[in-house]
Design an enzyme around this catalytic site. Structure first.
Site, PDB file in Angstrom:
ATOM      1  CG  ASP A   1      17.534  58.526 -79.081  1.00 14.03           C
ATOM      2  OD1 ASP A   1      16.452  58.918 -78.614  1.00 14.03           O
ATOM      3  OD2 ASP A   1      17.650  57.466 -79.720  1.00 14.03           O
TER       4      ASP A   1
ATOM      5  CG  ASN B   1      11.236  64.274 -83.405  1.00  8.91           C
ATOM      6  OD1 ASN B   1      12.243  64.930 -83.160  1.00  8.91           O
ATOM      7  ND2 ASN B   1      11.245  62.947 -83.365  1.00  8.91           N
TER       8      ASN B   1
HETATM    9  C1  FPP Z   1      15.182  62.047 -78.268  1.00 13.37           C
HETATM   10  O1  FPP Z   1      14.804  61.404 -77.082  1.00 13.37           O
HETATM   11  C2  FPP Z   1      15.139  63.460 -78.099  1.00 13.37           C
HETATM   12  C3  FPP Z   1      14.313  64.318 -78.774  1.00 13.37           C
HETATM   13  C4  FPP Z   1      13.346  63.867 -79.780  1.00 13.37           C
HETATM   14  C5  FPP Z   1      14.312  65.732 -78.498  1.00 13.37           C
HETATM   15  C6  FPP Z   1      15.633  66.333 -78.208  1.00 13.37           C
HETATM   16  C7  FPP Z   1      15.334  67.611 -77.583  1.00 13.37           C
HETATM   17  C8  FPP Z   1      15.923  68.116 -76.493  1.00 13.37           C
HETATM   18  C9  FPP Z   1      17.080  67.515 -75.817  1.00 13.37           C
HETATM   19  C10 FPP Z   1      15.387  69.357 -75.870  1.00 13.37           C
HETATM   20  C11 FPP Z   1      15.259  70.552 -76.735  1.00 13.37           C
HETATM   21  C12 FPP Z   1      16.509  70.944 -77.437  1.00 13.37           C
HETATM   22  C13 FPP Z   1      17.015  72.191 -77.417  1.00 13.37           C
HETATM   23  C14 FPP Z   1      18.144  72.548 -78.314  1.00 13.37           C
HETATM   24  C15 FPP Z   1      16.492  73.214 -76.520  1.00 13.37           C
HETATM   25  P1  FPP Z   1      13.584  60.412 -77.128  1.00 13.37           P
HETATM   26  O2  FPP Z   1      12.413  61.116 -76.573  1.00 13.37           O
HETATM   27  O3  FPP Z   1      13.418  59.855 -78.499  1.00 13.37           O
HETATM   28  O4  FPP Z   1      14.086  59.327 -76.133  1.00 13.37           O
HETATM   29  P2  FPP Z   1      13.704  57.787 -76.150  1.00 13.37           P
HETATM   30  O5  FPP Z   1      14.396  57.206 -77.337  1.00 13.37           O
HETATM   31  O6  FPP Z   1      14.271  57.321 -74.858  1.00 13.37           O
HETATM   32  O7  FPP Z   1      12.209  57.685 -76.209  1.00 13.37           O
END
Ligand code: FPP
Length: 231
Positions: free
Chosen positions: A15, A63
């Site tokens: 996250d 998501n």
């Molecule tokens: C949460 O950060 C992250 C995600 C919803 C996506 C996680 C995906 C990746 C790290 C990239 C793809 C993965 C692979 C295995 C290739 P957020 O966007 O919710 O962050 P925030 O809480 O700061 O808004």
């Protein structure tokens, strides 16, 4: 000196990509790209540390509610990552598996994923398990429905045996980056006795040193699984 305890299976809720980008005055997708690069760095370090299984929460069932441009970018990154990572995982003898309902993804992405899973099937140094369109509650419901269909009794063991993780089991340690202190539907059934580690560090900044800190913290925990401590 006693050898440090290494978790056999680590789960990570990655996250903080969005906030990481915002701090730099960039759009959220910039953070996801940095987050994807970090997946590469951390995966390598995890398996070099002696961990056998790594479960990553890449895209949750919830998501889809994000803006379309962000969802599209995450799908693009997944495709890129699976293609790029396949060769590396082959070299490193790591098997790739997924958890979640991938049938709703584009045909092209499904093919890329299925190809990676099939080609790495016999790799035995470790398992990289990626949650895509994954939700822990949905996984439990799916397992129970499978038991009903097959006329099998609903028991703790039978549910476990019908989860995506049936072959490689439960995470010893679940790490969540980005400062939130919750599981957000990640490996709910398997996580019943997992040690939990929360850090404020945003996912793109969670480097090898941060992972070592989490593993060290795990080494200090006393896991009792509901029993009393042995003396
Ligand atoms: C949460 O950060 C992250 C995600 C919803 C996506 C996680 C995906 C990746 C790290 C990239 C793809 C993965 C692979 C295995 C290739 P957020 O966007 O919710 O962050 P925030 O809480 O700061 O808004």
């Amino acid at each position: 000196m006693e050898k440090a305890k290494i978790p056999s299976h680590i789960g990570i809720i990655m996250d903080g990509n969005g906030r990481w980008a915002k701090l730099r005055g960039k759009e959220r997708s910039y953070g996801h790209r940095a987050g994807t690069a970090n997946v590469e760095r951390i995966t390598e370090h995890v398996f070099n540390s002696g961990v056998k299984t790594l479960s990553l929460y890449a895209f949750s069932s919830e998501n889809w509610a994000r803006p379309k441009a962000e969802v599209d970018e995450l799908m693009r990154l997944l495709e890129l990552y699976f293609k790029k990572f396949l060769k590396k995982m082959q070299r490193e003898k790591i098997r790739i598996t997924t958890m979640g309902d991938i049938s709703v993804l584009s045909e092209r992405l499904q093919k890329v994923i299925n190809n990676s899973v099939a080609l790495t099937r016999d790799n035995d140094r470790g398992i990289l398990n990626i949650g895509i369109n994954y939700g822990g509650r949905q996984e439990i419901v799916r397992a129970v429905n499978k038991l009903i269909e097959n006329n099998q009794p609903i028991t703790v063991e039978n549910i476990s045996a019908n989860l995506y993780s049936a072959e490689f089991g439960e995470p010893d340690l679940i790490i969540r980056t980005g400062g939130e202190i919750r599981l957000s539907n990640f490996m709910l059934y398997q996580g019943a006795y997992s040690e939990l580690y929360f850090t404020d560090v945003l996912w793109p900044d969670f480097d090898e040193k941060e992972l070592d800190k989490a593993i060290e913290a795990y080494g200090m925990r006393h896991r009792r699984f509901g029993k009393v401590e042995e003396s």
